[in-house]
Structures are given as structure tokens and as C-alpha cells.
Design a protein around this motif. Structure first.
Motif, PDB file in Angstrom:
ATOM      1  N   UNK A  57      -5.928  -7.353  11.046  1.00  0.00           N
ATOM      2  CA  UNK A  57      -5.310  -7.093  12.352  1.00  0.00           C
ATOM      3  C   UNK A  57      -6.366  -7.167  13.460  1.00  0.00           C
ATOM      4  N   UNK A  58      -7.511  -6.553  13.205  1.00  0.00           N
ATOM      5  CA  UNK A  58      -8.598  -6.568  14.198  1.00  0.00           C
ATOM      6  C   UNK A  58      -9.087  -8.006  14.408  1.00  0.00           C
ATOM      7  N   UNK A  59      -9.230  -8.746  13.303  1.00  0.00           N
ATOM      8  CA  UNK A  59      -9.717 -10.129  13.377  1.00  0.00           C
ATOM      9  C   UNK A  59      -8.751 -10.995  14.178  1.00  0.00           C
ATOM     10  N   UNK A 116      -7.702  -3.777   4.215  1.00  0.00           N
ATOM     11  CA  UNK A 116      -7.653  -5.239   4.412  1.00  0.00           C
ATOM     12  C   UNK A 116      -6.702  -5.574   5.563  1.00  0.00           C
ATOM     13  N   UNK A 117      -5.542  -4.874   5.595  1.00  0.00           N
ATOM     14  CA  UNK A 117      -4.564  -5.127   6.669  1.00  0.00           C
ATOM     15  C   UNK A 117      -5.162  -4.784   8.038  1.00  0.00           C
ATOM     16  N   UNK A 118      -5.894  -3.688   8.106  1.00  0.00           N
ATOM     17  CA  UNK A 118      -6.503  -3.272   9.380  1.00  0.00           C
ATOM     18  C   UNK A 118      -7.558  -4.291   9.824  1.00  0.00           C
ATOM     19  N   UNK A 138       0.838  -1.205   0.000  1.00  0.00           N
ATOM     20  CA  UNK A 138       0.000   0.000   0.000  1.00  0.00           C
ATOM     21  C   UNK A 138       0.870   1.250   0.000  1.00  0.00           C
ATOM     22  N   UNK A 139       1.936   1.211   0.793  1.00  0.00           N
ATOM     23  CA  UNK A 139       2.839   2.374   0.859  1.00  0.00           C
ATOM     24  C   UNK A 139       3.487   2.639  -0.504  1.00  0.00           C
ATOM     25  N   UNK A 140       3.927   1.573  -1.157  1.00  0.00           N
ATOM     26  CA  UNK A 140       4.578   1.731  -2.469  1.00  0.00           C
ATOM     27  C   UNK A 140       3.593   2.339  -3.480  1.00  0.00           C
TER      28      UNK A 140
END
Lengths: 63, 228
Positions: free
Chosen positions: A56-58, A51-53, A8-10
Motif C-alpha cells: 500500500x505504501x509502495x 506485506x499488504x501495508x 490475514x483476518x481468516x
């Protein structure tokens, strides 16, 4: 999670670079790239981050 | 970051000032909306990039998505939205300039003719007398109203496609007959137009209906010398 966020950063960095090119002086070439590429890059970056967040929560709930 | 954007603002203002004779600005002059949009956009894009680099380094040094969450949210969600908004604002505005229209080499003869003080073509007369203050090509080649602006933007996208793909033929010609409505948008209400001997009252309905073209008497609109 990390690879997703790194991707995502890239993508967002590529979009921000194209925006810097646009803001340093508009011409039809960089405006064309801004219209065609920047939006998909930023949207893709946001989706990967989301999606990453969610993952992470899951994972936090699972433990 | 915003400082970098403002620095760019001053650079663009200085370059604009060197291109034309200096005109005293009104008291409290702080630049144009375009210059501020450019400076702000540049600053925000730079800030996004710097935050992304910091976040990347944080991740490489063992940071987690959770610890860098605030920075990532800013750099991947909030700032891109702002940058896109300012980019549209600035980009669309700048694409209306004569410089933008002349960006494709096939338009260079038209822009040269427009800026030629000796040219008596209708567009050049409007340009040299500043009948239109700026964005001369766009002002005369856009219909009035919201859909006029939208269709002009779509036409611009088509022009880019034709130019990039080489799907155009020379000499460049207008796609459809020039509508009187674009002339009358400015001239119709002027006393000079209404009371001119060249526009007798009995002919005016035909002009307003588009049955008689303004360019029949006031043409040619362009006299590009190098156009082939």
C-alpha cells in the motif's frame, strides 16, 4: 491488497478461536493446538498484513 | 469484552467453590492469578475476534486497508501478542495441575490412587495430608531450578507425543530412577528429617549422594489398582 488482508483476518480469526477454546478450560488437547498451531497462524496473519501495508505504501509513493 | 472475561472468572470461581467446601476468603479477595489470567485471556481473544469480524465487514463494504489500518493493526498485531502472552502464562500454569496430568486415560489409575484416602502409597500420603498444597504430580516429578522446569515441560511434550501416537507400553513406568534430590528439596532442611531415627547421621551422606534411594524405605510411590 484486500485479498491479502482478508486472508490475514481468516488466519488470525482461526488463531483467536483456538485461544478462546484454551481460555474456556485448559486441557492437553487445546494446549497442544495452542502451542503448535496458534503461533504460526498469528505470525502468518501478521506477515500477510505487513506485506499488504508495504504494498500500500509502495503504491502510494508510485502515484 | 473484558466484562465477558470477568463473567467467565466468576463462573470458574463458582464452579471451583461448588467442588469443595466453602472456605471463607480473606478480606478483599478478588480471585486467583490463574482465574484473572483466564478471564483476561478470554476477554482479549474475544475482542480480537470481534475486531476481526468488524474489519472483515468493513473491507466487504468497500473500506480500504488505509481506512481500517488502526483496527487491523490492533487485531492482527497488538492483541495477538497479548493473547499469546496470556495464553502461555495461563496454559503452562494449568498444565501443572493434577487434572492436566490425569487428562490422558493411561494416568487415571495413578490419579485415582493419589486421591484415594485409604491408599498408603507415598504420593497418596502426600496428597491427603496436603504436604504439597497443589500441583502434586508436577511438584514431585520436576527437578529444582530453571532447567528442571524446562526439562519437565519438554518431558510433557514427549508424553503427549507418545500418547497421541500410541508409542507407549503398559504398565506405565517412570523413565529413569527417581532422584533423591526431589525429596530432599523439601525434606533435607527439616528437623523431622534430620533428627529422625530412620535417618541416622551416618546414613545421611549416602542419602544426599543418592547412593541409597528414599523409596527403598518409603515406597511404593504409587499403587495403581487398575493399571495393566
Amino acid at each position: 491488497m484486500k485479498p491479502l488482508v482478508q486472508a490475514a483476518i481468516v488466519l488470525a480469526a482461526a488463531g483467536a478461536l483456538l485461544c478462546l477454546w484454551l481460555f474456556s478450560g485448559v486441557n492437553w488437547v487445546n494446549f497442544f493446538f495452542f502451542m503448535v498451531l496458534v503461533q504460526p497462524l498469528f505470525v502468518a496473519a501478521f506477515l500477510l498484513f505487513a506485506i499488504a501495508v508495504v504494498r500500500d505504501i509502495a503504491s502510494r509513493r508510485a502515484t | 469484552m473484558i466484562g465477558a472475561g470477568v463473567a467467565l472468572l466468576w463462573v470458574t470461581e463458582a464452579s471451583a467453590a461448588s467442588a469443595a467446601p466453602a472456605v471463607a476468603q480473606p478480606e478483599g479477595w478478588i480471585g486467583t492469578t490463574t482465574q484473572w489470567a483466564q478471564g483476561l485471556g478470554f476477554g482479549l481473544a474475544l475482542l480480537t475476534l470481534i475486531l476481526l469480524v468488524i474489519a472483515w465487514r468493513g473491507l466487504r463494504r468497500g473500506g480500504s486497508v488505509r481506512t481500517l489500518g488502526g483496527m487491523l493493526f490492533l487485531a492482527l498485531t497488538l492483541l495477538p501478542l497479548l493473547v499469546m502472552f496470556v495464553g502461555y502464562l495461563h496454559g503452562f500454569q494449568e498444565m501443572e495441575t493434577v487434572q492436566a496430568c490425569g487428562g490422558c486415560h493411561v494416568m487415571t489409575p495413578f490419579v485415582n490412587d493419589l486421591k484415594d484416602p485409604k491408599s498408603e502409597a507415598l504420593a497418596a500420603v502426600h496428597y491427603k495430608n496436603r504436604y504439597i498444597q497443589d500441583n502434586h504430580c508436577y511438584s514431585c516429578h520436576t527437578d529444582y531450578g530453571m532447567f528442571g522446569t524446562a526439562s519437565a515441560k519438554l518431558a510433557g511434550v514427549r508424553h503427549i507425543y507418545y500418547y497421541v501416537s500410541g508409542r507407549y507400553t503398559l504398565p506405565i513406568k517412570i523413565a529413569s530412577p527417581y532422584p533423591n534430590a526431589r525429596c530432599l528439596g523439601c525434606h533435607a532442611e527439616s528437623q523431622k528429617f534430620l533428627n529422625s531415627d530412620g535417618h541416622p547421621k551416618e546414613d545421611q551422606p549416602q542419602l544426599f549422594a543418592g547412593a541409597m534411594s528414599c523409596l527403598d524405605c518409603h515406597g511404593p510411590p504409587h499403587t495403581p489398582k487398575e493399571a495393566k
